[in-house]
Write a protein that holds these residues in place. Structure first.
Motif, PDB file in Angstrom:
ATOM      1  N   ILE B 139      -3.162 -20.386   8.850  1.00 23.14           N
ATOM      2  CA  ILE B 139      -2.761 -20.625  10.240  1.00 23.14           C
ATOM      3  C   ILE B 139      -2.787 -22.126  10.446  1.00 23.14           C
ATOM      4  N   ASP B 140      -1.680 -22.668  10.888  1.00 24.57           N
ATOM      5  CA  ASP B 140      -1.554 -24.117  11.016  1.00 24.57           C
ATOM      6  C   ASP B 140      -1.897 -24.824   9.705  1.00 24.57           C
ATOM      7  N   GLY B 141      -1.534 -24.207   8.597  1.00 18.03           N
ATOM      8  CA  GLY B 141      -1.782 -24.832   7.300  1.00 18.03           C
ATOM      9  C   GLY B 141      -3.213 -24.753   6.821  1.00 18.03           C
ATOM     10  N   LYS B 142      -4.043 -24.028   7.560  1.00 12.47           N
ATOM     11  CA  LYS B 142      -5.439 -23.915   7.114  1.00 12.47           C
ATOM     12  C   LYS B 142      -5.773 -22.467   6.792  1.00 12.47           C
ATOM     13  N   LEU B 143      -6.535 -22.302   5.719  1.00  9.67           N
ATOM     14  CA  LEU B 143      -6.899 -20.960   5.279  1.00  9.67           C
ATOM     15  C   LEU B 143      -8.325 -20.668   5.732  1.00  9.67           C
ATOM     16  N   TYR B 144      -8.452 -19.691   6.637  1.00  9.89           N
ATOM     17  CA  TYR B 144      -9.764 -19.429   7.235  1.00  9.89           C
ATOM     18  C   TYR B 144     -10.483 -18.230   6.631  1.00  9.89           C
ATOM     19  N   GLY B 145     -10.162 -17.900   5.395  1.00  4.89           N
ATOM     20  CA  GLY B 145     -10.861 -16.782   4.769  1.00  4.89           C
ATOM     21  C   GLY B 145     -10.141 -16.385   3.498  1.00  4.89           C
ATOM     22  N   ILE B 146     -10.701 -15.405   2.795  1.00  4.42           N
ATOM     23  CA  ILE B 146     -10.061 -14.932   1.570  1.00  4.42           C
ATOM     24  C   ILE B 146      -8.982 -13.933   1.960  1.00  4.42           C
ATOM     25  N   PRO B 147      -7.719 -14.198   1.587  1.00  6.76           N
ATOM     26  CA  PRO B 147      -6.672 -13.242   1.944  1.00  6.76           C
ATOM     27  C   PRO B 147      -6.870 -11.910   1.213  1.00  6.76           C
ATOM     28  N   MET B 148      -6.661 -10.812   1.930  1.00 14.23           N
ATOM     29  CA  MET B 148      -6.697  -9.504   1.263  1.00 14.23           C
ATOM     30  C   MET B 148      -5.303  -9.282   0.685  1.00 14.23           C
ATOM     31  N   GLN B 149      -5.219  -9.297  -0.634  1.00 12.36           N
ATOM     32  CA  GLN B 149      -3.908  -9.251  -1.269  1.00 12.36           C
ATOM     33  C   GLN B 149      -3.443  -7.825  -1.471  1.00 12.36           C
ATOM     34  N   LYS B 150      -2.358  -7.497  -0.785  1.00 21.83           N
ATOM     35  CA  LYS B 150      -1.808  -6.136  -0.874  1.00 21.83           C
ATOM     36  C   LYS B 150      -0.411  -6.210  -1.461  1.00 21.83           C
ATOM     37  N   GLN B 151       0.187  -5.037  -1.672  1.00 25.53           N
ATOM     38  CA  GLN B 151       1.572  -5.038  -2.103  1.00 25.53           C
ATOM     39  C   GLN B 151       2.440  -5.533  -0.966  1.00 25.53           C
ATOM     40  N   VAL B 152       3.577  -6.125  -1.320  1.00 28.70           N
ATOM     41  CA  VAL B 152       4.431  -6.718  -0.298  1.00 28.70           C
ATOM     42  C   VAL B 152       4.995  -5.645   0.625  1.00 28.70           C
ATOM     43  N   SER B 153       5.450  -4.545   0.041  1.00 31.23           N
ATOM     44  CA  SER B 153       5.949  -3.459   0.872  1.00 31.23           C
ATOM     45  C   SER B 153       5.692  -2.136   0.188  1.00 31.23           C
ATOM     46  N   ARG B 154       5.096  -1.213   0.912  1.00 32.76           N
ATOM     47  CA  ARG B 154       4.746   0.043   0.252  1.00 32.76           C
ATOM     48  C   ARG B 154       5.387   1.244   0.918  1.00 32.76           C
ATOM     49  N   ASN B 155       6.436   1.005   1.688  1.00 33.29           N
ATOM     50  CA  ASN B 155       6.983   2.121   2.449  1.00 33.29           C
ATOM     51  C   ASN B 155       8.196   2.772   1.824  1.00 33.29           C
ATOM     52  N   GLY B 156       8.382   4.013   2.161  1.00 39.65           N
ATOM     53  CA  GLY B 156       9.502   4.774   1.649  1.00 39.65           C
ATOM     54  C   GLY B 156       9.494   6.164   2.263  1.00 39.65           C
ATOM     55  N   VAL B 157      10.316   7.032   1.723  1.00 40.87           N
ATOM     56  CA  VAL B 157      10.483   8.376   2.266  1.00 40.87           C
ATOM     57  C   VAL B 157       9.910   9.385   1.271  1.00 40.87           C
ATOM     58  N   ILE B 158       9.146  10.330   1.780  1.00 39.52           N
ATOM     59  CA  ILE B 158       8.602  11.398   0.939  1.00 39.52           C
ATOM     60  C   ILE B 158       9.239  12.716   1.370  1.00 39.52           C
ATOM     61  N   ILE B 159       9.821  13.426   0.417  1.00 39.99           N
ATOM     62  CA  ILE B 159      10.558  14.649   0.756  1.00 39.99           C
ATOM     63  C   ILE B 159      10.012  15.817  -0.067  1.00 39.99           C
ATOM     64  N   ARG B 160      10.061  16.999   0.514  1.00 37.32           N
ATOM     65  CA  ARG B 160       9.633  18.187  -0.237  1.00 37.32           C
ATOM     66  C   ARG B 160      10.741  18.612  -1.182  1.00 37.32           C
ATOM     67  N   LYS B 161      10.466  18.449  -2.476  1.00 37.79           N
ATOM     68  CA  LYS B 161      11.460  18.756  -3.495  1.00 37.79           C
ATOM     69  C   LYS B 161      11.752  20.264  -3.533  1.00 37.79           C
TER      70      LYS B 161
END
Lengths: 285, 499
Positions: B139-161
């Motif tokens: 924030i404003d170029g300053k890091l105020y903690g350890i970032p929790m690193q997650k996947q960039v995007s985890r969304n999608g569609v789940i369908i009953r096969k």
């Protein structure tokens, strides 16, 4: 013996009032009241100019009026009716049954309502569908919010609120009833001319107290019912203070809203009390 | 008598003074009876109940600390974190998963927490945090903690096969085909019980993590904000894709292809409904598939799930997109200065963070203890007792500072597949260009203003507002502060570009 009450009020009521000062600041908890910047009436101006203000005020007042007109007389009627029941066992069991909902929390009551009223598989809607009607989305329709809100209050609190009236009725002098009997009064007449006037001071006192808490409609109840689709009729001062203050952390602004709410309540009590005295009642002070 | 009262009053005043004194001072770095440093952690609980001590003891042993958790249920994290910030009742480590919340942002900017960037390179695992990640979480170029690193995007569609096979439809590749599937699931009695009691979609009252935003991606909606070449900033809800996604949802709603109460449905009810076979399409995190299958055990035993992440509205591969709201930053693990008193203590906590990022503890927090919760074959872990895992391990899995780049993986085929698809999503992810930029108005009023748009979106989908009405709401948004946010973001964006 006044001390415990005195200490209670000082610690929990008067001392925290000092905190109202933050409605004139941009309060930052880490700076404290001492170092937070003073901003004058900024938050008051924001409150009165925001488009939400008219909505909040009208929603709160409409709900309050509905509560006063529809809910307030019900416990009185219920108490009068219960008083006429002569069979002791029957009377006690009725009383117990109508008390029970009072002990349930709003979460439970609202959840029960959800189960009954939801569109997919809700009991009420299934019944409507079975009779060939169109399903009604009670939970997401602005027009159903107010009736639902009032009905829930009636179901939950009507029985419990009769207690004080029933207590007032028990102290009515039995000689008055005997005299009325002598005059050949029917039960309905006795109810109207003896019981009701006897409990009138209690009714007036409770009415004034009720008016005092005008804008305090009960946060929890409404908060549980609110959603994106009924917010226009359901957002009241209490829920707004919660979302603005605790969810979004605007402590100063929500304090301002709370202060305004308190002031309106105070003014209304004074007016109601004056009116009561004018009509020859005692009032609350 | 008078004397007694005076004493009582004096006592009660002393009492309240004492209480207030307790809150602030604890200067000494605390250690427990064994001399291990005590580390308190205000953490978010994503499962039903806090974990038992089994895994915790193991972590304590490996990190040589005494960890004391205070768990905040995910559903009430906003109010709980805000009250903790306001009252100063924090812990050595605070999991701030809601960085976009105005008061959290203000607290960070006001310097309530330590700035950690100068220290990161002293620790082997923390050093590995990429510059991109550090920038995004700043924030404003300053890091105020350890970032929790997650996947960039985890969304999608789940369908009953199994339902797809029953109605004889192929796996959908376009939004139109997905609509066909929803229609068939609603009208052709895919569960074969003779009554029309199923819907296509089942959704919850969440425009972000529910179906709406993912569908929006398929129609080309930007994530949060869009920036044009000449630096003009526009909010996502002024894009064409947003309206198309609303229309799509509206069609689903009007035809009954989605649960009619989705606007008031909680996530738990949504997932349970899916597991009970009320609907056949679920939009959310791809790894939810495994949870759904677990929930369905004994209720819908023939449930067979397929995950789809390559749907577009045009059918063209080049239009593939999936939103990422926080660009892979799951929040910050921040260290308040009121609790972590000095540099020495900060380094101790950072050391602890560094330890948490090791493969050994990652495995512990993800799968539990070997041969108790899972068995290992090569690098593939199989959870042996799901119930036990849920009780003792699951709460830790959302507390991990890093979720990427470890060798050990779940052997469950559904999980392997969802990991693969989530990895694939990274290529098509639409990032939020404003995520690490600052707008004072957004910090102050952003969440409140967003409510207007959220309300209007729901009303549009449910047919209580026409397009004009929706656009009016957007205009109100602009007038009540939106215009200011846009100007501030444009300035902030310009400033970064010119660097």
């Amino acid at each position: 013996m006044i001390l415990p009450g005195f200490v209670y009020f000082v610690i929990f009521k008067y001392f925290p009032m000092g905190g109202l000062i933050i409605s004139f600041q941009d309060y930052q908890p880490y700076l404290g009241i001492k170092d937070s910047p003073w901003v004058g009436f900024k938050h008051f101006i924001r409150l009165f100019t925001e488009p939400t203000f008219a909505m909040l005020l009208s929603n709160t007042l409409i709900l309050f009026a509905l509560e006063l007109i529809i809910f307030f007389p019900i416990p009185i009627i219920l108490a009068l009716m219960l008083n006429e029941v002569r069979h002791k066992m029957f009377k006690n069991s009725i009383q117990t049954i109508v008390y029970i909902p009072h002990f349930m929390s709003w979460v439970i009551i609202v959840s029960i309502t959800y189960v009954f009223l939801s569109v997919d598989g809700g009991v009420v809607n299934e019944m409507i569908a079975a009779f060939g009607g169109n399903k009604i989305s009670f939970l997401t329709s602005p027009e159903w919010l107010r009736p639902m809100y009032i009905l829930q209050i009636i179901w939950k609190e009507a029985g419990w609120s009769t207690i004080i009236y029933l207590a007032a009725i028990t102290v009515v002098d039995t000689q008055l009833y005997e005299a009325a009997d002598m005059d050949g009064a029917s039960r309905l007449r006795k109810m109207w001319h003896v019981t009701l006037p006897a409990i009138r001071p209690v009714i007036i006192t409770l009415l004034i107290l009720k008016i005092g808490s005008t804008l305090e409609l009960g946060f929890e109840h409404m908060y549980l019912l609110l959603n994106s689709l009924n917010r226009e009729v359901g957002e009241i001062f209490d829920t707004y203070i919660f979302t603005a203050g605790l969810k979004n952390g605007q402590l100063s602004f929500s304090t301002t809203v709370g202060l305004f709410k308190g002031l309106v309540g105070l003014i209304l009590v004074i007016i109601a009390n004056k009116l009561a005295k004018k009509f020859g009642e005692d009032g609350v002070y | 008598m008078k004397f007694r009262y005076a004493k009582l009053i004096a006592l009660s005043i002393c009492g309240s003074l004492l209480l207030s004194a307790c809150g602030g001072e604890n200067a000494e770095p605390q250690t427990n009876a064994d001399g291990k440093p005590i580390i308190s952690w205000l953490n978010i609980l994503h499962s039903a109940s806090p974990p038992t001590d089994t895994v915790l003891n193991k972590i304590e042993e490996l990190t040589n600390t005494d960890i004391q958790f205070s768990w905040i249920p995910d559903a009430s994290k906003e109010e709980r974190l805000n009250t903790s910030l306001a009252s100063g009742s924090l812990a050595d480590i605070v999991s701030l998963t809601i960085l976009e919340n105005s008061s959290v942002r203000n607290a960070l900017k006001a310097g309530v927490f330590w700035e950690v960037s100068p220290y990161l390179d002293e620790f082997p695992n923390l050093k590995e945090i990429s510059a991109d990640m550090r920038n995004s979480a700043s924030i404003d170029g300053k890091l105020y903690g350890i970032p929790m690193q997650k996947q960039v995007s985890r969304n999608g569609v789940i369908i009953r096969k199994d339902w797809l096979d029953k109605v004889g439809l192929p796996i959908p590749k376009t939004t139109a085909e997905l609509m066909e599937v929803a229609k068939a699931f609603t009208e052709q009695d895919p569960d074969g019980n003779g009554t029309k009691d199923t819907t296509g979609f089942i959704d919850r009252s969440d425009l972000v993590f529910g179906a709406f935003k993912t569908l929006g991606s398929y129609f080309g909606t930007p994530s949060g904000w869009a920036v044009s070449e000449d630096g003009k900033v526009t909010p996502e809800f002024e894009s064409e894709g947003y309206v198309k996604a609303m229309d799509y949802m509206k069609e689903l709603y009007n035809n009954g292809y989605i649960n009619q109460d989705f606007a008031v449905t909680a996530k738990k009810d949504q997932q349970e409904g899916f597991a009970q076979g009320k609907a056949g399409i679920y939009v959310g995190a791809l790894f939810d598939s495994k949870n759904l299958l677990n929930l369905a055990k004994g209720v819908q035993d023939d449930m067979d799930l397929i995950m789809v992440n390559d749907i577009t509205s045009t059918g063209k591969e080049s239009d593939r997109a999936i939103w990422s709201t926080s660009n892979g930053v799951g929040g910050l693990l921040a260290f308040p200065k009121s609790e972590v008193k000095d540099e020495a203590e900060l380094k101790q906590v950072l050391k602890f963070m560094d330890d948490l990022m090791s493969e050994e503890i990652y495995t512990l927090m993800t799968y539990g203890i070997k041969d108790v919760h899972y068995s290992l074959e090569g690098n593939a872990a199989t959870i042996t007792d799901t119930k036990l895992w849920e009780q003792e391990v699951q709460p830790f899995s959302s507390s991990r500072p890093n979720e990427n780049g470890y060798d050990i993986h779940d052997s469950d085929p559904l999980r392997v597949e969802s990991d693969r698809l989530i990895q694939e999503n990274t290529k098509y992810a639409v990032l939020n260009p404003m995520y690490s930029l600052e707008s004072a108005t957004f910090s102050e009023q952003g969440s409140e203003l967003q409510k207007m748009i959220t309300d209007a979106t729901y009303k549009y989908i449910l047919g209580k507002l026409d397009l004009q009405g929706f656009q009016d709401a957007v205009q109100t948004w602009r007038k009540s502060g939106g215009d200011k946010i846009i100007t501030e973001y444009e300035a902030a964006y310009q400033a970064v570009q010119n660097q």
